[in-house]
Design a protein around this motif. Structure first.
Motif, short mmCIF file in Angstrom:
data_model
loop_
_atom_site.label_atom_id
_atom_site.label_comp_id
_atom_site.label_asym_id
_atom_site.label_seq_id
_atom_site.Cartn_x
_atom_site.Cartn_y
_atom_site.Cartn_z
N LEU A 81 -1.02 9.09 13.01
CA LEU A 81 -1.50 8.92 14.50
C LEU A 81 -2.81 9.16 14.49
N PHE A 82 -3.66 8.35 14.96
CA PHE A 82 -5.19 8.73 15.33
C PHE A 82 -5.40 9.09 16.62
N PRO A 83 -6.44 9.78 17.10
CA PRO A 83 -6.65 10.15 18.52
C PRO A 83 -6.92 8.99 19.34
N ASP A 84 -7.52 7.82 18.83
CA ASP A 84 -7.43 6.70 19.96
C ASP A 84 -6.22 6.26 20.23
N GLY A 85 -5.10 6.62 19.49
CA GLY A 85 -3.53 6.08 19.70
C GLY A 85 -3.09 5.21 18.74
N ARG A 86 -4.02 4.71 17.87
CA ARG A 86 -3.66 3.92 16.77
C ARG A 86 -2.96 4.50 15.74
N VAL A 87 -1.61 3.97 15.40
CA VAL A 87 -0.86 4.21 14.47
C VAL A 87 -0.50 3.41 13.22
N ALA A 88 -1.04 4.11 12.02
CA ALA A 88 -0.81 3.16 10.80
C ALA A 88 0.20 3.55 9.96
N ALA A 89 0.60 2.47 9.21
CA ALA A 89 1.61 2.85 8.29
C ALA A 89 1.34 3.67 7.27
N TYR A 90 2.26 4.58 6.74
CA TYR A 90 1.95 5.79 5.96
C TYR A 90 3.16 5.78 5.05
N PRO A 91 2.77 6.05 3.65
CA PRO A 91 1.70 6.37 2.94
C PRO A 91 0.64 4.88 2.64
N SER A 92 1.50 3.85 2.97
CA SER A 92 1.02 2.52 2.97
C SER A 92 1.83 1.39 3.54
N ASP A 93 1.44 0.07 3.66
CA ASP A 93 2.15 -0.72 4.20
C ASP A 93 3.02 -1.03 3.24
N ALA A 94 2.65 -1.32 1.97
CA ALA A 94 3.90 -1.58 0.95
C ALA A 94 4.88 -0.85 0.82
N ALA A 95 4.85 0.63 1.07
CA ALA A 95 5.89 1.49 0.92
C ALA A 95 6.63 1.42 2.14
N ASN A 96 6.23 0.96 3.06
CA ASN A 96 7.05 0.81 4.48
C ASN A 96 8.07 -0.64 4.61
N ARG A 97 7.75 -1.27 3.22
CA ARG A 97 8.71 -2.65 3.30
C ARG A 97 9.89 -2.60 2.69
N PRO A 98 10.91 -2.24 3.52
CA PRO A 98 12.14 -1.86 2.71
C PRO A 98 12.73 -2.86 1.63
N ASP A 99 13.02 -2.74 0.39
CA ASP A 99 13.40 -3.76 -0.47
C ASP A 99 14.81 -3.10 -1.04
N PRO A 100 15.87 -3.68 -0.67
CA PRO A 100 17.22 -3.26 -1.25
C PRO A 100 17.18 -3.17 -2.81
N ALA A 101 16.36 -4.02 -3.35
CA ALA A 101 16.20 -4.03 -4.89
C ALA A 101 15.48 -2.79 -5.31
N ARG A 102 14.60 -2.47 -4.55
CA ARG A 102 13.81 -0.90 -4.96
C ARG A 102 14.28 0.18 -4.08
N PRO A 103 15.65 0.52 -3.85
CA PRO A 103 15.81 1.37 -2.80
C PRO A 103 15.11 2.84 -2.78
N ALA A 104 15.07 3.26 -4.01
CA ALA A 104 14.17 4.59 -4.44
C ALA A 104 12.68 4.49 -4.11
N GLU A 105 12.10 3.27 -3.97
CA GLU A 105 10.63 3.22 -3.91
C GLU A 105 10.01 2.82 -2.50
N THR A 106 10.98 2.33 -1.67
CA THR A 106 10.63 1.82 -0.29
C THR A 106 11.12 2.64 0.59
N LEU A 107 10.56 2.79 1.83
CA LEU A 107 11.22 3.52 2.95
C LEU A 107 11.92 2.52 4.08
N PHE A 108 13.09 3.04 4.37
CA PHE A 108 14.09 2.14 5.24
C PHE A 108 13.96 2.49 6.61
N HIS A 109 14.23 3.73 6.80
CA HIS A 109 14.74 4.46 8.07
C HIS A 109 14.63 5.73 8.22
N VAL A 110 13.18 6.05 8.45
CA VAL A 110 12.86 7.36 8.58
C VAL A 110 12.88 8.14 10.15
#
Length: 388
Positions: A81-110
Motif C-alpha cells: 500500500l502506498f500513501p496515495d491509496g494505490r495497492v500493487a501486487a507483492y512481491p510481484s504480479d507473477a507470484a500472485n497468479r495462482p497455479d495449481p501446477a505450481r502450488p508451492a511457488e504461487t500465492l492463492f488465498h492470503v
C-alpha cells in the motif's frame, strides 16, 4: 468483568483522506508518534481490488495488505500500500497468479501476513481458490519474504495439517533467542476450527484442539454489523447462518500464551504455547492448559501489546476494544467509517494500526450484490505501549 465506554475525539475523514492522497507515491511510512493517546486517525484510503482483511507494517514503515481470494475479483492476494491509496501486487504480479501446477511457488488465498523481529515478512496462504472448497493440494503454506530484496526466501508446506474443509485465517510469528515458531488459526468452512503450531526451524507443523469448544463456531450467535444481522444471503432470498471457528489470535509479550477466539463466539480463550508445541502432548493435555477468559464481544482480529493488553476489533460497534490483564474491557475508539474492523498491527514507536475490511458488505451477505465502497479505510491510534 466491566465494560467502560470512552469518548474519543475523531478526525474528520474528508480532510484526513485528502491529506493522505497528496502525499508522494512512496511506501506508507509510520511517523514518530506525537498524537495524544486514544485519537483515531485515518491514515489512507486503500484502493484495494477487493476486501483487505490483513494488514502489517515493516520496521521501516512499509505497509502491506492481504486480500483473500474470495472470488474472481481478487486479481492479487498480497499487495503493498502506498500513501496515495494505490495497492500493487507483492512481491510481484507473477507470484500472485495462482497455479495449481505450481502450488508451492504461487500465492492463492492470503488472509494475513506479519513481520517478525528480524523484519522478515511471513505470508499465510490458505491455498483456496474461492471462499469455500477444498484447498488446492500443496498450496497451503507459509511464505517468508525478505523485504530488502522483495524475494521469497523460504516456503513451509502446511499440507499435513489442513483438511478438506480448512480455511486458514490468522498468523503470529514468534522469533527470539531459542525460539522460532508460528501459530495459525483454521476457522474451518463448517465452523469446526483448530489451532496450528509450526516449528519454523524444522518446518514441523501440528494441528491442535480440532473440534474443541474453544475453537468451534457457536450456534445461535446473533451478529449485527451496520445495523443489520450478518447472514449468508442468496440472490433468491434464502439465508443461512454464518459459521466461523478459530479466527483471531494474539501472543502474550513473553510468548507463553496464545490468545484466540472463534469468529462466531463472544468468548476469549488462552492456551499455553509450550503445550501447543510439545510433540509429546496429546490434544487432551493441550486442552488442560486452555483458559476461558470470558466474554469480549464479537470480534475479528486480535493483538496484544507490551503490557499484555489485548486489543479487540469490535465489529458490532465499529470500534476498538481493549482487554486489560485483570479482565476489564474498555471501548477505546469508535468511528462509523470503521466498517468491519479486522486486522491490527502495533509498531515499535507506539502506533496501533487497523484495517476497515467492509466484509459485511460482500455479495455473499447481500443477495449477490457487492456493497463494498472502496477506498478501504486504514486507521491508526496512538497507544501507550509497544508491540508484544
Amino acid at each position: 468483568m466491566t465494560i467502560r465506554f470512552a469518548r474519543r475525539t475523531l478526525l474528520a475523514g474528508t480532510a484526513a483522506l485528502a491529506t493522505a492522497r497528496t502525499m508522494a507515491a512512496r511506501p506508507v511510512s509510520a511517523q514518530p508518534a506525537s498524537d495524544p493517546v486514544g485519537i483515531l486517525d485515518l491514515v489512507v484510503g486503500a484502493r484495494a481490488p477487493t476486501t483487505p482483511t490483513g494488514l502489517t507494517l515493516s520496521s521501516d514503515g512499509r505497509m502491506f495488505l492481504f486480500m483473500p481470494r474470495f472470488d474472481e475479483k481478487t486479481v492479487f492476494t498480497a499487495g503493498e500500500l502506498f500513501p496515495d491509496g494505490r495497492v500493487a501486487a507483492y512481491p510481484s504480479d507473477a507470484a500472485n497468479r495462482p497455479d495449481p501446477a505450481r502450488p508451492a511457488e504461487t500465492l492463492f488465498h492470503v488472509p494475513n501476513g506479519v513481520f517478525d523481529r528480524r523484519n522478515r515478512l511471513w505470508l499465510l496462504d490458505a491455498g483456496l481458490m474461492a471462499s469455500s472448497g477444498e484447498p488446492v493440494p500443496g498450496a497451503a503454506k507459509l511464505v517468508c519474504i525478505d523485504p530488502a530484496t522483495d524475494a521469497i526466501v523460504r516456503t513451509i508446506s502446511l499440507q499435513p495439517v489442513v483438511t478438506k474443509t480448512s480455511s486458514l485465517n490468522d498468523l503470529r510469528v514468534d522469533v527470539r533467542p531459542g525460539r522460532e515458531v508460528a501459530y495459525l488459526t483454521d476457522q474451518g468452512q463448517t465452523g469446526e476450527g483448530a489451532l496450528i503450531a509450526v516449528d519454523l526451524a524444522s518446518g514441523r507443523a501440528v494441528r491442535r484442539l480440532a473440534g474443541h469448544a474453544s475453537t468451534r463456531s457457536v450456534d445461535g450467535i446473533l451478529k449485527i454489523v451496520e445495523g443489520r444481522v450478518l447472514m449468508k444471503r442468496e440472490a433468491d432470498g434464502t439465508t443461512s447462518p454464518i459459521k466461523g471457528g478459530a479466527n483471531g489470535i494474539a501472543l502474550s509479550p513473553d510468548g507463553a500464551r496464545l490468545y484466540y477466539t472463534p469468529l462466531m463466539s463472544r468468548s476469549l480463550y488462552a492456551v499455553e504455547t509450550a503445550a501447543l508445541l510439545d510433540p509429546a502432548k496429546d490434544d487432551a493435555a493441550v486442552a488442560d492448559t486452555v483458559t476461558d477468559l470470558g466474554e469480549k464481544g464479537l470480534t475479528g482480529g486480535l493483538i496484544a501489546d507490551s503490557r499484555d493488553r489485548v486489543y479487540l476489533s469490535l465489529q458490532e460497534f465499529n470500534g476498538i476494544g481493549r482487554r486489560d490483564p485483570d479482565g476489564r474491557i474498555e471501548v477505546v475508539a469508535t468511528d462509523p467509517r470503521l466498517i468491519w474492523p479486522d486486522t491490527f498491527w502495533i509498531t515499535g514507536d507506539g502506533w496501533l494500526y487497523l484495517s476497515s475490511a467492509q466484509a459485511n458488505r460482500r455479495p455473499e451477505h447481500n443477495g449477490g450484490i457487492d456493497r463494498q465502497q472502496p477506498p478501504y479505510a486504514i486507521f491508526r491510534m496512538r497507544i501507550d505501549a509497544g508491540p508484544a
